[in-house]
Write a protein that holds these residues in place. Structure first.
Motif, mmCIF file in Angstrom:
data_model
loop_
_atom_site.group_PDB
_atom_site.id
_atom_site.type_symbol
_atom_site.label_atom_id
_atom_site.label_comp_id
_atom_site.label_asym_id
_atom_site.label_seq_id
_atom_site.Cartn_x
_atom_site.Cartn_y
_atom_site.Cartn_z
ATOM 1 N N SER A 53 0.324 -9.244 8.833
ATOM 2 C CA SER A 53 1.131 -9.021 10.290
ATOM 3 C C SER A 53 1.866 -10.047 10.724
ATOM 4 N N THR A 67 -4.429 -4.131 11.287
ATOM 5 C CA THR A 67 -3.516 -3.025 11.315
ATOM 6 C C THR A 67 -4.066 -1.648 10.662
ATOM 7 N N ASP A 96 3.941 -2.944 6.595
ATOM 8 C CA ASP A 96 2.740 -3.912 7.026
ATOM 9 C C ASP A 96 1.399 -3.036 6.747
ATOM 10 N N THR A 97 0.843 -3.103 5.726
ATOM 11 C CA THR A 97 -0.450 -2.120 5.400
ATOM 12 C C THR A 97 -1.736 -2.961 5.980
HETATM 13 MG MG MG Z 1 -2.200 -6.722 9.827
#
Ligand code: MG
Ligand code: GTP
Length: 168
Positions: free
Chosen positions: A17, A35, A57-58
């Protein structure tokens, strides 16, 4: 404008992230907030052409969920992210890479970049440049050592990946 989907993959807490937010907002994500899934959009100019990137963004904690499979299926380019301060996170990339290759079976020249994060934390470093280079060379994938905190090599990562996606 051409548009590509980028999927950011890697273990929890490695800095996926922070990397993404540095690229998209030019700011540093100081506080760790795991996240679930975030999508970002930014344009990038490569060789004089403006290209739109949709960046997914996983969640590091859910590497092998069905959800990631969906993302990988629709993704055009992949950032394999690990932390230079956590050797195990580099080993995790092997499984993630295999997963990408498996899902994208049969597709040659998949756009992939390996990203080592937290280069600024010199005293906590666990992965040497030599070890990283050796692994990346054996996989045939370009790699970068980066710092989202100091804004080192962040643009270069996205430039490289976008060039690869453009070239296909
Ligand atoms: Mg993240
Ligand atoms: P998940 O979403 O749980 O998978 O984690 P993540 O990979 O997205 O990690 P995140 O970007 O949230 O970063 C985790 C922690 O590492 C945060 O406290 C960040 O500030 C810190 N961090 C990320 N990148 C860097 C960096 O380049 N340098 C330093 N010093 N810290 C960083």
């Amino acid at each position: 404008m051409r548009e590509y989907e980028v999927v950011v993959l890697g273990a929890g807490g490695v800095g996926k992230s922070a990397l993404t937010v540095r690229f998209v907002n030019d700011s540093f994500l100081e506080h760790y907030n795991p996240t679930i899934e975030e999508q970002y959009r930014r344009e990038i100019a490569v060789d004089g052409e403006h290209i739109a990137l949709e960046i997914l963004d996983t969640a590091g904690a859910e590497q092998f969920t069905a959800l990631n499979e969906v993302y990988i299926t629709s993704g055009h380019g992949f950032l394999l992210v690990f932390s230079l301060t956590h050797e195990a996170s580099l080993h995790d990339l092997d499984n993630i890479r295999q997963q990408v290759l498996h899902i994208k079976q049969g597709e040659p020249d998949l756009p992939i970049v390996i990203v080592g994060t937290k280069m600024d934390l010199y005293n906590e470093r666990e992965v040497t440049s030599g070890a990283l280079q050796e692994l990346a060379t054996s996989w045939g994938i370009p790699f970068y050592e980066t710092s989202a905190k100091r804004n080192w090599n962040i643009q270069e990562v996205f430039q490289d990946l976008t060039k690869q996606m453009k070239a296909r």
